[in-house]
Design a protein around this motif. Structure first.
Motif, PDB file in Angstrom:
ATOM      1  N   UNK A 326       0.812  -1.218   0.000  1.00  0.00           N
ATOM      2  CA  UNK A 326       0.000   0.000   0.000  1.00  0.00           C
ATOM      3  C   UNK A 326       0.847   1.270   0.000  1.00  0.00           C
ATOM      4  N   UNK A 327       2.158   1.107  -0.140  1.00  0.00           N
ATOM      5  CA  UNK A 327       3.025   2.272  -0.098  1.00  0.00           C
ATOM      6  C   UNK A 327       3.671   2.496  -1.455  1.00  0.00           C
ATOM      7  N   UNK A 328       4.520   3.526  -1.508  1.00  0.00           N
ATOM      8  CA  UNK A 328       5.086   3.976  -2.785  1.00  0.00           C
ATOM      9  C   UNK A 328       6.369   3.242  -3.146  1.00  0.00           C
ATOM     10  N   UNK A 329       6.465   1.964  -2.759  1.00  0.00           N
ATOM     11  CA  UNK A 329       7.601   1.113  -3.131  1.00  0.00           C
ATOM     12  C   UNK A 329       8.906   1.550  -2.473  1.00  0.00           C
ATOM     13  N   UNK A 330       8.804   2.359  -1.400  1.00  0.00           N
ATOM     14  CA  UNK A 330      10.003   2.781  -0.693  1.00  0.00           C
ATOM     15  C   UNK A 330       9.951   2.372   0.769  1.00  0.00           C
ATOM     16  N   UNK A 331       9.052   1.473   1.112  1.00  0.00           N
ATOM     17  CA  UNK A 331       8.859   1.112   2.503  1.00  0.00           C
ATOM     18  C   UNK A 331       8.918  -0.399   2.659  1.00  0.00           C
ATOM     19  N   UNK A 332       9.783  -0.864   3.539  1.00  0.00           N
ATOM     20  CA  UNK A 332       9.950  -2.288   3.791  1.00  0.00           C
ATOM     21  C   UNK A 332       9.406  -2.639   5.171  1.00  0.00           C
ATOM     22  N   UNK A 333       8.845  -3.831   5.288  1.00  0.00           N
ATOM     23  CA  UNK A 333       8.379  -4.318   6.575  1.00  0.00           C
ATOM     24  C   UNK A 333       8.854  -5.754   6.769  1.00  0.00           C
ATOM     25  N   UNK A 334       8.994  -6.160   8.036  1.00  0.00           N
ATOM     26  CA  UNK A 334       9.430  -7.514   8.338  1.00  0.00           C
ATOM     27  C   UNK A 334       8.305  -8.485   8.033  1.00  0.00           C
ATOM     28  N   UNK A 335       8.593  -9.453   7.177  1.00  0.00           N
ATOM     29  CA  UNK A 335       7.615 -10.469   6.817  1.00  0.00           C
ATOM     30  C   UNK A 335       7.724 -11.683   7.730  1.00  0.00           C
TER      31      UNK A 335
END
Length: 427
Positions: A326-335
């Motif tokens: 849902x973000x602008x391809x510049x945000x990472x989250x722990x999967x």
């Protein structure tokens, strides 16, 4: 690495011992004994501390319960099964089977000292010669030699057919912190420079730019070379094919401590630092487009895999990161976070002899743990004398490990299907 389809997470870890006696598991107490005098009709004790009745049936064993709810996402199914926002539905883990699994061949031990334990791989040879830790390997194109670099300040060339050391090159700059190959070139990361040697022509170059010790190197293609330095900078060179030289492109600054890991993918460069931070660099603008605190300690390795980024750390974890849909391809989250009971020294991924993806995780206790991907199910161990500082999977079908004692070990992938047929033939 190439793309791989992702499946459910591995099953939960076994229950931990209760507090109290060491090693005391949560098991029911043993039933009281039946009085054998009572059974023969001769007991005169009143009261008797043994049973004057038949023993009750033993309680059934307590089944382990899998409470893990984390799931991997299969990236190939996002387009077909997503909710319109790029999110794929979670894959449910397989149900636990009640019946006993079919018999399988026992874990095989191979190698001179039984230092490979597991299925699908086997130890080949141990190479000794370095006086200090091995820090990198190079397998240049067109050469039949394996090159290894070490903190003892030397680069050794090993004959791939005999396993003999055929040449020792001493670096005037001292320690070799990293060693990689780029086409026919062998590249050594030393203090204040990268030394390049063409294995075909013998041409030697000294790539200047860094002012401190080189601590990380990466060459994923034939055009670009990246090197991380102790002062936190990342240097970028472009290969000049006509002149057979390296042109300096940019110096990427932003890290406050040493850069010790690099990875390239998704049109970007990823760098990990000893302070636990990870930065993402745009390869066109040479600017940092995203940074985040990845770990609580040094980021020892980075690995790009499809739309996932894997990172390992001294904090004992391997983390799987994904881009937020849902973000602008510049945000990472722990999967997902995988935890080891030792610090993670290094990490790399490859494919076995059956073309199945595997992850190799080097631990601080000298064990390189081999996991199936994406389930992260343990397949076996490569047991070394000291912690493995570097792993090379660049040669198809072979893994090279270099440990802190200076020893090089060679491991070969073997087909699981062939091993099963051999086992059945012997049965």
């Amino acid at each position: 690495m190439a793309a791989v389809q992702l499946l459910p997470l591995p099953p939960a870890a076994p229950p931990q011992p209760r507090r109290g006696k060491p090693g005391c598991w949560n098991t029911p107490p043993a039933p009281p004994k039946v009085c054998h005098y009572w059974k023969s009709g001769r007991c005169s004790r009143n009261p008797c501390r043994f049973l004057h009745t038949d023993a009750p049936d033993p309680a059934p064993p307590i089944a382990a319960v899998n409470t893990r709810s984390n799931t991997w996402v299969n990236p190939s199914c996002v387009a077909a099964n997503s909710d319109g926002k790029g999110r794929a539905p979670p894959v449910q883990p397989a149900k636990r089977q009640v019946e006993a699994p079919p018999e399988t061949p026992a874990k095989r031990r191979c190698g001179g000292g039984a230092w490979c334990v597991g299925d699908g791989f086997c130890g080949v040879v141990r190479l000794k010669g370095h006086a200090k830790a091995v820090t990198g390997f190079a397998l240049p194109e067109g050469s039949d030699k394996l090159f290894s670099g070490s903190l003892d300040g030397t680069v050794r060339a090993w004959d791939c057919s005999t396993g003999q050391c055929v040449r020792v090159e001493e670096m005037q700059e001292g320690e070799v912190r990293k060693l990689i190959a780029m086409g026919p070139w062998v590249l050594a990361g030393v203090r204040g420079a990268v030394k390049a040697i063409h294995t075909g022509t013998g041409k030697e170059l000294r790539l200047r730019g860094p002012a401190s010790q080189i601590t990380a190197m990466l060459a994923e293609d034939e055009d670009h070379l990246f090197a991380g330095a102790e002062d936190g900078a990342v240097f970028m060179w472009r290969m000049n094919q006509e002149q057979q030289s390296f042109d300096e492109v940019a110096a990427l600054t932003g890290h406050y401590k040493a850069v010790v890991s690099l990875a390239q993918g998704k049109g970007a460069l990823y760098s990990g630092s000893t302070d636990g931070s990870i930065r993402v660099w745009d390869l066109d603008t040479h600017r940092c487009i995203y940074s985040f605190a990845g770990h609580s300690s040094a980021v020892t390795a980075l690995l790009c895999w499809e739309r996932f980024l894997l990172s390992s750390s001294d904090d004992g974890t391997v983390k799987v990161w994904q881009w937020k849909p849902d973000h602008d391809d510049l945000d990472l989250e722990v999967h997902y976070t995988h935890k080891e009971d030792e610090r993670v020294v290094s990490m790399d991924g490859t494919y076995d002899a059956d073309e199945k993806p595997v992850l190799l995780v080097s631990r601080g206790d000298g064990v390189v743990r081999v996991y199936d991907l994406p389930s992260l199910k343990k397949r076996g161990d490569i047991i070394c004398d000291d912690e493995v500082r570097t792993i090379s999977v660049r040669s198809r079908g072979v893994v090279f490990t270099g440990d802190a004692s200076g020893e090089v070990r060679v491991v070969k992938w073997t087909s699981l299907s062939d091993a099963a047929e051999s086992y059945l033939a012997m049965a």
